[in-house]
Design an enzyme around this catalytic site. Structure first.
Site, PDB file in Angstrom:
ATOM      1  N   CYS A  18       0.906  -1.339  -0.050  1.00 59.18           N
ATOM      2  CA  CYS A  18      -0.256  -0.154   0.064  1.00 59.18           C
ATOM      3  C   CYS A  18       0.664   1.024   0.041  1.00 59.18           C
ATOM      4  O   CYS A  18       0.450   2.293  -0.757  1.00 59.18           O
ATOM      5  CB  CYS A  18      -0.794   0.131   1.209  1.00 59.18           C
ATOM      6  SG  CYS A  18      -0.200  -0.023   2.728  1.00 59.18           S
ATOM      7  N   HIS A 168      -2.352   1.411   7.490  1.00 57.92           N
ATOM      8  CA  HIS A 168      -2.540   1.590   6.059  1.00 57.92           C
ATOM      9  C   HIS A 168      -1.736   2.836   5.411  1.00 57.92           C
ATOM     10  O   HIS A 168      -1.936   3.803   6.310  1.00 57.92           O
ATOM     11  CB  HIS A 168      -3.885   1.395   5.912  1.00 57.92           C
ATOM     12  CG  HIS A 168      -4.375   1.319   4.289  1.00 57.92           C
ATOM     13  ND1 HIS A 168      -3.778   0.427   3.484  1.00 57.92           N
ATOM     14  CD2 HIS A 168      -5.366   1.885   3.852  1.00 57.92           C
ATOM     15  CE1 HIS A 168      -4.263   0.465   2.236  1.00 57.92           C
ATOM     16  NE2 HIS A 168      -5.392   1.369   2.121  1.00 57.92           N
ATOM     17  N   ASN A 190      -8.236   5.585  -1.696  1.00 58.57           N
ATOM     18  CA  ASN A 190      -7.882   4.270  -1.113  1.00 58.57           C
ATOM     19  C   ASN A 190      -7.025   3.471  -2.310  1.00 58.57           C
ATOM     20  O   ASN A 190      -7.399   3.823  -3.688  1.00 58.57           O
ATOM     21  CB  ASN A 190      -9.003   3.642  -0.610  1.00 58.57           C
ATOM     22  CG  ASN A 190      -8.691   2.458   0.641  1.00 58.57           C
ATOM     23  OD1 ASN A 190      -7.268   2.280   0.829  1.00 58.57           O
ATOM     24  ND2 ASN A 190      -9.441   1.982   1.186  1.00 58.57           N
TER      25      ASN A 190
END
Length: 255
Positions: A18, A168, A190
Site C-alpha cells: 500500500c 495503512h 484508497n
C-alpha cells in the site's frame, strides 16, 4: 494505474505494497500539477527498488515500507519509470529484484518522473495539512483502516478515539463539507479498487484544530522503524494527521 497490493487484490493492510501505491500516486499528482500531464508510474519500482534497512513500516517489498523511503529511493536512482515499461508483477505476492534502468536502450525503463526532494509535514498539524492540500497538492498519509472495509458512501465517522493503530498508507487529495449532513471531511484515495467506497475514495470525518488524539502502541504497523519509540501520539480521525508527506516532482526534460 493498477490498484492491487502484493498478493491481495482488496483490503490490503500496511504490511503490503500500500505504501508503494500511495507514494506512486503522490508522484503522479505532483508531476501532473507541475507539467499539466498525468503520468502512469510504476508501483512495482516503488516496492522493489526501495531499500528498508531499518524495517520502517515493514520489511520492504511486499512486506511494507513508507512513502518517505520511496521518495528518497527515486531521488537516489534517478527517477521513476512508467507502468508500461516497468509493469506490476506482484499480484500473487512474489518478490523481485529492482529492474529500474535509467536508459533509453531496449529493455530500459527510462524515467517518466523526477523527484528532486520531499517534504514531511509536522506530526499532527491540522493547519499544515490544510494549507498543503489547498496550495500544493495531495499528500501520502498513514491511517488506521482496520474498520474501513465496511465503508460504502457518505462521511465516515467510524474511526475509534481510544485506540488507534496506524496500519495503512493512502493518498489524501482534498477536503470539503458534505452538503446533506454538514459534516466536514477529508477526501482520501484508497488502494482497494474502484469498486470500494465512492469510486475508490472514502470521505473521512474531519475535525478542526482541536482534533481528538490517541496513543498508538504499535508504531511498527505504521511508519515506525527498528529502535523507534514504542508509543506515539496520533491525532485526527483514524490518526490521519500524524504521518503526512509529499514529493517535489516534475517530468524529465527529455520525456
Amino acid at each position: 494505474m493498477a490498484v492491487f497490493a502484493c498478493g491481495v487484490p482488496t483490503h490490503a493492510a500496511f504490511h503490503s505494497s500500500c505504501y508503494a501505491f500511495a507514494s506512486t500516486e503522490s508522484v503522479e499528482s505532483a508531476v501532473a500539477i507541475s507539467s499539466g500531464q498525468l503520468p502512469v508510474l510504476s508501483p512495482q519500482q516503488a516496492a522493489f527498488c526501495t531499500s528498508n534497512p531499518n524495517d520502517c513500516g515493514g520489511t520492504g517489498g511486499c512486506g511494507g515500507g513508507t512513502a518517505e523511503l520511496v521518495f528518497a529511493s527515486i531521488i537516489s536512482i534517478g527517477g521513476m519509470a512508467s507502468q508500461w515499461t516497468y509493469p506490476y508483477m506482484s499480484y500473487y505476492g512474489g518478490s523481485f529484484q529492482c529492474q529500474f534502468k535509467n536508459s533509453q536502450s531496449t529493455g530500459g525503463t527510462p524515467p517518466q518522473a523526477i523527484v528532486s526532494s520531499y517534504v514531511k509535514l509536522p506530526h499532527n498539524n491540522y493547519t499544515a495539512v490544510m494549507n498543503t492540500l489547498a496550495r500544493t497538492g495531495p499528500v501520502a498519509i498513514s491511517v488506521d483502516a482496520a474498520a474501513w472495509h465496511d465503508y460504502d458512501s457518505g462521511v465516515y465517522t467510524g474511526c475509534g478515539t481510544d485506540t488507534v493503530t496506524l496500519d495503512h498508507n493512502v493518498q489524501m487529495v482534498g477536503y470539503g463539507t458534505d452538503p446533506k449532513t454538514g459534516l466536514d471531511y477529508w477526501l482520501v484515495r484508497n488502494s482497494w479498487g474502484a469498486s470500494y467506497g465512492e469510486e475508490g475514495f472514502i470521505r473521512v470525518h474531519r475535525f478542526g484544530m482541536n482534533a481528538p488524539c490517541a496513543e498508538d502502541t504499535s508504531p511498527g504497523d505504521g511508519d515506525g522503524c527498528n529502535n523507534g519509540p514504542k508509543e506515539i501520539k496520533v491525532c485526527g480521525s483514524c490518526g490521519i494527521l500524524y504521518d503526512t508527506t509529499y514529493p517535489i516532482a516534475h517530468a524529465p526534460t527529455s520525456a
